[in-house]
Scaffold this active site. Structure first.
Site, short mmCIF file in Angstrom:
data_model
loop_
_atom_site.label_atom_id
_atom_site.label_comp_id
_atom_site.label_asym_id
_atom_site.label_seq_id
_atom_site.Cartn_x
_atom_site.Cartn_y
_atom_site.Cartn_z
N ASP A 138 60.66 42.77 76.29
CA ASP A 138 61.69 42.95 77.31
C ASP A 138 62.19 41.57 77.72
O ASP A 138 61.41 40.63 77.86
CB ASP A 138 61.18 43.75 78.51
CG ASP A 138 59.92 43.20 79.15
OD1 ASP A 138 60.03 42.50 80.16
OD2 ASP A 138 58.82 43.47 78.63
N ASP A 152 62.55 49.21 87.16
CA ASP A 152 61.54 48.18 87.37
C ASP A 152 61.27 48.12 88.87
O ASP A 152 62.04 47.55 89.63
CB ASP A 152 62.07 46.85 86.83
CG ASP A 152 61.10 45.70 86.99
OD1 ASP A 152 60.08 45.85 87.69
OD2 ASP A 152 61.37 44.62 86.42
N GLU A 165 58.46 47.00 91.57
CA GLU A 165 57.25 46.18 91.61
C GLU A 165 57.30 45.23 92.80
O GLU A 165 58.04 45.44 93.75
CB GLU A 165 57.13 45.40 90.30
CG GLU A 165 58.38 44.56 89.99
CD GLU A 165 58.17 43.56 88.87
OE1 GLU A 165 57.31 42.68 89.05
OE2 GLU A 165 58.87 43.66 87.84
#
Length: 229
Positions: free
Chosen positions: A32, A121, A123
């Site tokens: 990624d 994503d 986090e």
């Protein structure tokens, strides 16, 4: 007797199980990336055995990755399976607003056999409170808002990228997403470790933040045909 003992030792070593990372490395390898990796030689990456890539597209509702288009086209032309990811800022706007921003800037999905569903994503906050000032219930609601909006526009639920530590702290270890959202877990070790509640396996594993290829190093839990599906 010494030879016999050595042979017993050797047979035990040869029969010893591989660690989890070594077993999973038989699955398709991936990476990624974002603009932080700069210009990428996609043909070199393919020659290194990489099969898929997640490419950063957006962050919050104000940032679009300046290298997204070049990376996406380059990965496509090199024959890679590819998808986009969105870095969430749950303190900035609603999940629906950020899902729509992601969809408008490269995060869509097409049933062409080479496009991965978009990834959320979610986090650690890079610039403030770990959970962005949200309670666990509010965070779960935000993720549902993003996920349901993405699903309503594409027919696919987004992949969720996170760590077990963050998920446990900031969602109360919610199991609400395991039935619909594929899990992409980040855990830098030879073992994948404990997964968040509800998920019995991770579809993708980010097992290192550096390696032989640009960006983070990932592996798909399956084979090439499964990746295509």
């Amino acid at each position: 007797m010494k030879i016999f003992s050595y042979l017993l030792f050797l047979s035990a070593v040869l029969a010893a199980p591989l660690n989890e990372l070594e077993r999973r490395q038989s699955g398709p390898k991936g990476i990624d990336v974002s603009h932080f990796q700069g210009s990428i030689s996609w043909n070199t990456i393919v020659n290194n055995g990489v099969k898929f890539v997640f490419i950063k597209a957006t962050e919050g509702t104000t940032f679009t990755d300046p290298n997204f288009s070049n990376n996406y086209v380059g990965a496509t032309n090199a024959g890679l399976t590819r998808g986009a990811y969105h870095f969430a800022h749950p303190d900035a706007s609603s999940g629906a607003t950020q899902a729509n921003f992601f969809l408008a800037h490269g995060g869509g999905w097409t049933a062409d056999g080479i496009t991965l569903p978009g990834a959320l994503d979610i986090e650690y906050n890079p610039s403030g409170a770990e959970c962005y000032g949200l309670s666990a219930s509010a965070m779960v609601s935000w993720i549902k808002d993003f996920s349901n909006t993405y699903h309503s526009k594409t027919g696919r639920y987004p992949i969720i990228y996170s760590t077990t530590d963050w998920w446990t702290t900031c969602t109360g270890n919610s199991a609400a997403f395991a039935n619909d959202n594929p899990l992409w877990i980040a855990h830098y070790s030879s073992s994948i470790g404990t997964l968040p509640a509800g998920w019995s396996f991770a579809t993708f594993w980010q097992y290192a933040d550096s390696g032989p290829n640009p960006g983070d190093q990932d592996v798909f839990n399956g084979d090439a045909a499964g990746l295509g599906r």
